[in-house]
Design a protein around this motif. Structure first.
Motif, PDB file in Angstrom:
ATOM      1  N   PHE A  36     -50.603 -40.448  65.287  1.00  0.00           N
ATOM      2  CA  PHE A  36     -51.330 -41.548  64.657  1.00  0.00           C
ATOM      3  C   PHE A  36     -51.029 -42.830  65.431  1.00  0.00           C
ATOM      4  N   GLN A  37     -51.747 -43.051  66.503  1.00  0.00           N
ATOM      5  CA  GLN A  37     -51.441 -44.176  67.389  1.00  0.00           C
ATOM      6  C   GLN A  37     -51.617 -45.525  66.704  1.00  0.00           C
ATOM      7  N   ASN A  38     -52.530 -45.601  65.751  1.00  0.00           N
ATOM      8  CA  ASN A  38     -52.784 -46.863  65.054  1.00  0.00           C
ATOM      9  C   ASN A  38     -52.221 -46.872  63.636  1.00  0.00           C
ATOM     10  N   GLY A  39     -51.348 -45.906  63.349  1.00  0.00           N
ATOM     11  CA  GLY A  39     -50.767 -45.839  62.018  1.00  0.00           C
ATOM     12  C   GLY A  39     -51.658 -45.093  61.041  1.00  0.00           C
ATOM     13  N   LEU A  40     -51.103 -44.859  59.860  1.00  0.00           N
ATOM     14  CA  LEU A  40     -51.814 -44.115  58.823  1.00  0.00           C
ATOM     15  C   LEU A  40     -52.955 -44.940  58.250  1.00  0.00           C
ATOM     16  N   ASP A  41     -54.129 -44.323  58.159  1.00  0.00           N
ATOM     17  CA  ASP A  41     -55.278 -44.945  57.505  1.00  0.00           C
ATOM     18  C   ASP A  41     -55.147 -44.694  56.002  1.00  0.00           C
ATOM     19  N   VAL A  42     -54.775 -45.717  55.247  1.00  0.00           N
ATOM     20  CA  VAL A  42     -54.533 -45.518  53.812  1.00  0.00           C
ATOM     21  C   VAL A  42     -55.799 -45.123  53.064  1.00  0.00           C
ATOM     22  N   ARG A  43     -56.931 -45.367  53.666  1.00  0.00           N
ATOM     23  CA  ARG A  43     -58.164 -44.924  53.020  1.00  0.00           C
ATOM     24  C   ARG A  43     -58.271 -43.409  53.043  1.00  0.00           C
ATOM     25  N   VAL A  44     -57.593 -42.789  54.000  1.00  0.00           N
ATOM     26  CA  VAL A  44     -57.618 -41.335  54.119  1.00  0.00           C
ATOM     27  C   VAL A  44     -56.543 -40.694  53.244  1.00  0.00           C
ATOM     28  N   ALA A  45     -55.376 -41.319  53.194  1.00  0.00           N
ATOM     29  CA  ALA A  45     -54.249 -40.712  52.459  1.00  0.00           C
ATOM     30  C   ALA A  45     -53.411 -41.800  51.789  1.00  0.00           C
ATOM     31  N   GLU A  46     -53.976 -42.446  50.811  1.00  0.00           N
ATOM     32  CA  GLU A  46     -53.302 -43.594  50.203  1.00  0.00           C
ATOM     33  C   GLU A  46     -52.084 -43.209  49.373  1.00  0.00           C
ATOM     34  N   HIS A  47     -51.984 -41.944  48.945  1.00  0.00           N
ATOM     35  CA  HIS A  47     -50.890 -41.551  48.067  1.00  0.00           C
ATOM     36  C   HIS A  47     -49.680 -40.965  48.811  1.00  0.00           C
ATOM     37  N   ILE A  48     -49.769 -40.795  50.116  1.00  0.00           N
ATOM     38  CA  ILE A  48     -48.651 -40.214  50.861  1.00  0.00           C
ATOM     39  C   ILE A  48     -47.389 -41.080  50.774  1.00  0.00           C
ATOM     40  N   PRO A  49     -47.489 -42.418  50.927  1.00  0.00           N
ATOM     41  CA  PRO A  49     -46.267 -43.225  50.764  1.00  0.00           C
ATOM     42  C   PRO A  49     -45.640 -43.076  49.384  1.00  0.00           C
ATOM     43  N   GLN A  50     -46.462 -42.920  48.356  1.00  0.00           N
ATOM     44  CA  GLN A  50     -45.936 -42.711  47.008  1.00  0.00           C
ATOM     45  C   GLN A  50     -45.223 -41.368  46.910  1.00  0.00           C
ATOM     46  N   MET A  51     -45.794 -40.340  47.516  1.00  0.00           N
ATOM     47  CA  MET A  51     -45.118 -39.042  47.573  1.00  0.00           C
ATOM     48  C   MET A  51     -43.764 -39.156  48.262  1.00  0.00           C
TER      49      MET A  51
END
Length: 220
Positions: free
Chosen positions: A109-124
């Protein structure tokens, strides 16, 4: 030093090493997700390289446990404490491996995580870190209530994983050009879900240490 005092001192050193190992993997999980969110190659590589330190500490704890078993001939609860630690470090080491796997995937992920794609991963990830910390603390403090509460949190982690999975399936249908990134997100979510499972395993061994039982059906 009297035999019992020496044994208690060695057990305390074992607990200190377990706490240290737990802190290392908590930090590894947090750093791997931070690397993912920020697209930080350096931070990801740091997590991957530090995994060998977790492996080294696992071996050190294992050697200490074996010395206690062979030289002190512990009985009853002391024996359960040592066998529990031996089981726990296997799960802790695997959690470290999974944090390193997440860091490895984050390199894509060269530009970092797209939170629109996986917004709940940081919460996990936050739940996973909390479960790992509480599972180890429950052993060190012999806290059955904390162990049971941590095991129940796995339901929250599983529910969140299902939400992430469904969101990613929907995303891959509507955004096929991002299919590779979405699949990588699915893998990351699965690693986080497995980390929660390992935390549950640790808690089950805590219950064994305290009660001599090792079945969910007997403690929930």
């Amino acid at each position: 030093m009297p035999t019992r005092s020496h044994f208690d001192h060695e057990l305390e050193l074992m607990n200190i090493d377990l706490i240290k190992m737990g802190s290392m993997i908590e930090e590894a999980i947090a750093k791997s997700i931070k690397a993912l969110e920020a697209g930080s190659k350096n931070l990801a590589l740091e997590v991957i390289e530090d995994d060998s330190k977790v492996d080294d500490l696992e071996k050190a704890i294992e050697r200490r446990c074996m010395r206690l078993l062979l030289r002190q001939q512990p009985v009853a609860k002391d024996l359960r404490a040592i066998s529990t630690a031996l089981k726990m470090i296997t799960d802790i080491e695997r959690i470290g491996d999974q944090a390193a796997d997440i860091a490895d995937l984050s390199l894509r992920f060269q530009n970092g995580l797209d939170v629109r794609v996986a917004e709940h991963i940081p919460q996990m990830a936050r739940i996973a870190v909390e479960m790992v910390r509480d599972s180890i603390e429950s052993f060190v403090k012999n806290d059955l209530d904390l162990a049971r509460a941590t095991m129940k949190r796995d339901d929250d982690a599983d529910d969140l994983f299902n939400i992430v999975k469904n969101e990613l399936i929907e995303s891959i249908i509507t955004s096929k050009e991002n299919a590779d990134e979405i699949i990588d997100c699915m893998m990351i979510a699965k690693y986080l879900e497995r980390i929660g499972d390992h935390a549950v395993n640790i808690c089950e061994w805590v219950v064994f240490y305290s009660t001599g039982l090792h079945k969910k059906t007997q403690i929930l």
